[in-house]
Motif scaffolding. Structure first.
Motif, mmCIF file in Angstrom:
data_model
loop_
_atom_site.group_PDB
_atom_site.id
_atom_site.type_symbol
_atom_site.label_atom_id
_atom_site.label_comp_id
_atom_site.label_asym_id
_atom_site.label_seq_id
_atom_site.Cartn_x
_atom_site.Cartn_y
_atom_site.Cartn_z
ATOM 1 N N VAL A 72 48.457 53.073 27.339
ATOM 2 C CA VAL A 72 49.424 51.847 26.682
ATOM 3 C C VAL A 72 50.093 52.409 25.332
ATOM 4 N N ARG A 73 51.160 51.866 25.070
ATOM 5 C CA ARG A 73 51.696 52.169 23.958
ATOM 6 C C ARG A 73 52.104 50.702 22.991
ATOM 7 N N PRO A 74 51.820 50.750 21.884
ATOM 8 C CA PRO A 74 52.425 49.495 21.064
ATOM 9 C C PRO A 74 53.863 49.302 21.022
ATOM 10 N N SER A 133 49.090 55.779 17.498
ATOM 11 C CA SER A 133 49.784 56.115 18.603
ATOM 12 C C SER A 133 50.891 57.125 18.417
ATOM 13 N N GLY A 134 51.769 57.194 17.301
ATOM 14 C CA GLY A 134 52.806 57.829 17.214
ATOM 15 C C GLY A 134 53.556 58.023 18.224
ATOM 16 N N GLY A 135 53.868 57.340 19.222
ATOM 17 C CA GLY A 135 54.427 56.938 20.218
ATOM 18 C C GLY A 135 53.917 57.664 21.575
ATOM 19 N N ARG A 136 52.701 58.078 21.387
ATOM 20 C CA ARG A 136 51.770 58.355 22.397
ATOM 21 C C ARG A 136 50.903 57.699 23.142
ATOM 22 N N PRO A 137 50.667 57.690 24.122
ATOM 23 C CA PRO A 137 49.796 56.578 24.925
ATOM 24 C C PRO A 137 48.381 56.711 24.533
ATOM 25 N N LEU A 138 47.738 55.359 24.413
ATOM 26 C CA LEU A 138 46.516 55.277 24.043
ATOM 27 C C LEU A 138 45.748 54.675 25.129
ATOM 28 N N SER A 191 39.357 48.719 19.462
ATOM 29 C CA SER A 191 39.281 50.181 19.345
ATOM 30 C C SER A 191 40.274 50.809 20.076
ATOM 31 N N ALA A 192 40.573 52.076 19.701
ATOM 32 C CA ALA A 192 41.597 52.887 20.435
ATOM 33 C C ALA A 192 41.227 54.343 20.824
ATOM 34 N N TRP A 193 41.141 54.691 21.894
ATOM 35 C CA TRP A 193 40.877 55.973 22.328
ATOM 36 C C TRP A 193 41.929 56.972 22.399
ATOM 37 N N GLN A 194 41.971 58.114 21.642
ATOM 38 C CA GLN A 194 43.077 59.177 21.502
ATOM 39 C C GLN A 194 42.696 60.103 22.367
ATOM 40 N N PRO A 195 43.271 60.270 23.550
ATOM 41 C CA PRO A 195 42.831 61.136 24.748
ATOM 42 C C PRO A 195 43.173 62.521 24.227
ATOM 43 N N GLU A 196 44.128 62.851 23.547
ATOM 44 C CA GLU A 196 44.442 64.463 22.998
ATOM 45 C C GLU A 196 43.422 64.915 21.916
ATOM 46 N N GLU A 197 42.620 63.910 21.172
ATOM 47 C CA GLU A 197 41.589 64.311 20.104
ATOM 48 C C GLU A 197 40.443 63.983 20.822
ATOM 49 N N GLY A 198 40.223 63.104 21.637
ATOM 50 C CA GLY A 198 38.862 62.854 22.224
ATOM 51 C C GLY A 198 38.353 61.981 21.159
ATOM 52 N N THR A 199 38.760 61.136 20.510
ATOM 53 C CA THR A 199 38.044 60.227 19.436
ATOM 54 C C THR A 199 38.485 58.788 19.512
ATOM 55 N N VAL A 200 37.802 58.098 18.869
ATOM 56 C CA VAL A 200 37.983 56.394 18.926
ATOM 57 C C VAL A 200 38.276 56.017 17.475
#
Length: 330
Positions: A265-267, A299-304, A319-328
């Motif tokens: 999802v994106r804001p 997000s920076g435009g990327r899905p979270l 909370s939001a999980w960043q798939p590319e960085e693998g962090t929350v």
């Protein structure tokens, strides 16, 4: 940060006049006496509800808080602590749309009164839900003595709320394999330490014991089988979340909030200019938060993958999980 809220009542929280989860149930005579007192208090509430609807709700935005506080105090005296809290909060509803909200809340209270009146006719899981919503508690020993569910439980979010000189911590978990949701509660006086054993973003190999009910949601961690790890959560779509919520409401119509784990999802902004989350299918959910800019920045435009508490009034992101960085990000 601790939020001080009015309507956000922590369900199953032991209030100032309620019995805590660790308290013994008491001898049969005492239990029967309480049952009668609660029943009498709910019958009085029923008469009051009918009077309110008969008189009309259009001018309730000018009514003094005592209209609800007096009824709540009588419910406390009848040992019906949960509906007392609910009634007391009605006086704090915002004026905008207040008659509609009052009618909705009165209907749910009337449904609870009717369900308790006919509790002997209900199936056992629903009867347990009704008793819980009225304020009857189950001890931790009884919960832990029941069946457990083992899974890889993702800690999706944590929220602290303060009300009536009590801080409640709500921790939401989602089972990776079972897809089940769970809510772990802890309580403390303001300034006292709350349970910090569950960290948002962790995944636990654990067994949970659930409180009885038609919708087993509140749980205790019965056993852990490994150290927590960080791994991507499995989220759902907006349509999937709404299906989950509809099924949950069908089993527990007094449900106030539901955990959401939304993937991809994106804001964004909806047509009215309000903040929302949009999934890959273009479906959107409104956001209910004072500060949503952090989600935009993350997000920076990327899905979270975003976790939060959902109600028909919007999603509170936790909370939001960043798939590319693998962090929350909290």
């Amino acid at each position: 940060m601790i939020e001080r809220v009015g309507r956000e009542r922590p369900h199953d929280a032991p209030g100032r006049h309620a019995t805590g989860d660790d308290a013994p149930a008491g001898p049969p005579k005492t239990a029967a006496q309480r049952e009668r007192r609660v029943a009498a208090g709910l019958e009085e509430l029923d008469r009051w509800l009918r009077d309110q609807v008969t008189e009309g709700l259009a001018h309730h935005h000018r009514a003094p808080f005592s209209v609800w506080d007096d009824v709540a105090r009588r419910l406390v005296d009848a040992q019906a602590g949960a509906p007392a809290s609910r009634v007391r909060e009605l006086g704090a509803l915002p004026a905008d749309g207040r008659p509609e909200r009052l009618l909705e809340e009165y209907a749910l209270l009337r449904l609870l009164v009717t369900a308790f009146r006919r509790r002997d006719e209900l199936p056992e899981p629903l009867r347990a839900t009704v008793r819980s919503r009225v304020g009857f508690t189950v001890s931790q020993e009884e919960v832990l003595a029941g069946d457990t569910v083992r899974d890889l439980w993702y800690v999706a979010g944590c929220r602290d709320v303060e009300q009536d000189r009590l801080v409640t911590r709500r921790v939401w978990l989602r089972g990776r394999d079972t897809g089940r949701s769970a809510l772990v509660l802890s309580f403390a006086a303001p300034g006292r330490a709350l349970d910090a054993s569950l960290t948002v973003g962790d995944t636990l190999d654990a067994e949970l014991a659930f409180h009885p009910g038609a919708l087993p949601l509140r749980a205790l961690v019965a056993a852990r089988h490994a150290a927590p790890v960080r791994r991507p959560p499995r989220g759902t779509t907006v349509a999937g979340l709404l299906r989950e919520y509809a099924d949950a409401l069908a089993r527990d119509p007094w449900l106030e909030r539901w955990p959401a784990v939304l993937a991809g999802v994106r804001p964004a902004r909806n047509t009215a200019g309000g903040p929302c989350l949009v999934d890959a299918d273009g479906a959107a959910l409104p956001l209910r938060a004072a500060d949503v800019w952090r989600l935009w920045a993350v997000s920076g435009g990327r899905p979270l993958t975003v976790s939060g508490e959902w109600s028909p009034r919007g999603l509170v992101p936790l909370s939001a999980w960043q798939p590319e960085e693998g962090t929350v990000v909290l």
